[in-house]
Design a protein around this motif. Structure first.
Motif, PDB file in Angstrom:
ATOM      1  N   THR A  17       0.822  -1.210   0.000  1.00  0.00           N
ATOM      2  CA  THR A  17       0.000   0.000   0.000  1.00  0.00           C
ATOM      3  C   THR A  17       0.856   1.260   0.000  1.00  0.00           C
ATOM      4  OG1 THR A  17      -0.176  -0.286   2.414  1.00  0.00           O
ATOM      5  CG2 THR A  17      -2.038  -1.015   1.087  1.00  0.00           C
ATOM      6  N   GLN A 120      -6.976   8.861  -6.043  1.00  0.00           N
ATOM      7  CA  GLN A 120      -7.724   7.720  -5.506  1.00  0.00           C
ATOM      8  C   GLN A 120      -7.741   6.551  -6.479  1.00  0.00           C
ATOM      9  OE1 GLN A 120     -11.391   8.866  -3.083  1.00  0.00           O
ATOM     10  NE2 GLN A 120     -11.094  10.705  -4.323  1.00  0.00           N
ATOM     11  N   SER A 121      -8.042   6.837  -7.745  1.00  0.00           N
ATOM     12  CA  SER A 121      -8.144   5.762  -8.730  1.00  0.00           C
ATOM     13  C   SER A 121      -6.810   5.060  -8.955  1.00  0.00           C
ATOM     14  CB  SER A 121      -8.658   6.314 -10.057  1.00  0.00           C
ATOM     15  OG  SER A 121     -10.037   6.587  -9.990  1.00  0.00           O
ATOM     16  N   GLN A 124      -5.756   2.938  -6.056  1.00  0.00           N
ATOM     17  CA  GLN A 124      -6.502   1.682  -6.039  1.00  0.00           C
ATOM     18  C   GLN A 124      -5.989   0.714  -7.097  1.00  0.00           C
ATOM     19  OE1 GLN A 124      -9.042   0.484  -4.045  1.00  0.00           O
ATOM     20  NE2 GLN A 124      -8.782   2.245  -2.692  1.00  0.00           N
ATOM     21  N   THR A 141     -12.990  -3.664  -9.121  1.00  0.00           N
ATOM     22  CA  THR A 141     -12.360  -2.394  -8.751  1.00  0.00           C
ATOM     23  C   THR A 141     -11.657  -1.763  -9.947  1.00  0.00           C
ATOM     24  OG1 THR A 141     -12.034  -3.056  -6.438  1.00  0.00           O
ATOM     25  CG2 THR A 141     -10.619  -1.300  -7.286  1.00  0.00           C
ATOM     26  N   TYR A 170     -17.022   5.177  -5.971  1.00  0.00           N
ATOM     27  CA  TYR A 170     -15.991   4.499  -5.184  1.00  0.00           C
ATOM     28  C   TYR A 170     -16.589   3.816  -3.954  1.00  0.00           C
ATOM     29  CZ  TYR A 170     -12.273   3.439  -2.038  1.00  0.00           C
ATOM     30  OH  TYR A 170     -11.469   2.765  -1.152  1.00  0.00           O
ATOM     31  N   ALA A 174     -16.190  -0.020  -2.924  1.00  0.00           N
ATOM     32  CA  ALA A 174     -15.622  -0.393  -1.622  1.00  0.00           C
ATOM     33  C   ALA A 174     -16.446  -1.467  -0.923  1.00  0.00           C
ATOM     34  CB  ALA A 174     -15.508   0.838  -0.732  1.00  0.00           C
ATOM     35  N   GLN A 177     -15.059  -4.832  -1.625  1.00  0.00           N
ATOM     36  CA  GLN A 177     -13.674  -5.070  -1.247  1.00  0.00           C
ATOM     37  C   GLN A 177     -13.623  -5.737   0.129  1.00  0.00           C
ATOM     38  OE1 GLN A 177     -11.714  -1.259  -1.620  1.00  0.00           O
ATOM     39  NE2 GLN A 177     -11.602  -1.401  -3.835  1.00  0.00           N
TER      40      GLN A 177
END
Length: 206
Positions: A17, A120-121, A124, A141, A170, A174, A177
């Motif tokens: 991450t 953000q995109s 991800q 996603t 989003y 989520a 996920q």
């Protein structure tokens, strides 16, 4: 998404991450540098480094005893979820505090909206690529956020609507996920929505 992988860079080991965040920053910075005047890519870089510093040094708040005993822990650890939220909030306050100096004109507002959505995109996307989560959640996603991002940036001219549609999309992604709506990225997405709306409002007053 859940972090499942760790990568070593010489003596430093980072979660996937963290690498995804650094990679997303570079890609978004490059897009802003090419698409807008370099002033706005500079503002983005300043905001990102502010986030990194607060996120890393928030460990002093969350685990002061460990830092006091071993100061080098600041190089290897961070403030976790608390640090993420503190970092984002600090960036929000910093940008709004400096709004007069930054002078968010039409280009600045557009660059800010692009930065909010792309960060953000792309983050991800890299998280999906670098980790090993549920195949279905990863595919959905990638597909949904890719289509949503491209559609919004190239077709929707109303910036406020673009931000709201992206955030709503989003949040839906989520839910499928692993951590659902309880993951830090969801809270960050809401905060970034507030930032984008605030900048759009400031720019609209000029």
């Amino acid at each position: 998404m859940v972090n499942t992988e760790w990568y070593s860079i010489r003596t430093l080991t980072l979660p996937a991450t963290a690498i995804a965040l650094l990679a997303a920053f570079f890609v978004v910075w490059l897009v802003l540098r090419l698409q807008f005047s370099k002033r706005w890519s500079g503002v983005y870089a300043d905001a990102f480094f502010t986030f990194i510093l607060v996120w890393k040094f928030s460990l002093i708040v969350t685990d002061f005893k460990a830092v006091l005993a071993q100061p080098l822990t600041l190089l290897y650890f961070n403030g976790g979820t608390f640090g993420i939220y503190l970092g984002v909030i600090t960036v929000l306050v910093q940008l709004l505090w400096k709004r007069q100096k930054l002078q968010f004109d039409a280009e600045g507002v557009m660059a800010s909206i692009w930065a909010v959505i792309l960060t953000q995109s792309i983050y991800q996307w890299f998280v999906v690529i670098l980790n090993d989560n549920s195949f279905n959640s990863e595919v959905i996603t990638l597909i949904v956020l890719s289509i949503l991002t491209l559609f919004i940036l190239w077709k929707i001219k109303a910036l406020q609507r673009a931000l709201i549609i992206y955030t709503a999309g989003y949040l839906l992604v989520a839910t499928i996920q692993p951590q659902g709506l309880w993951q830090p990225a969801v809270g960050v997405s809401v905060l970034l929505l507030m930032l984008g709306l605030g900048i759009q409002r400031i720019g609209g007053k000029k």
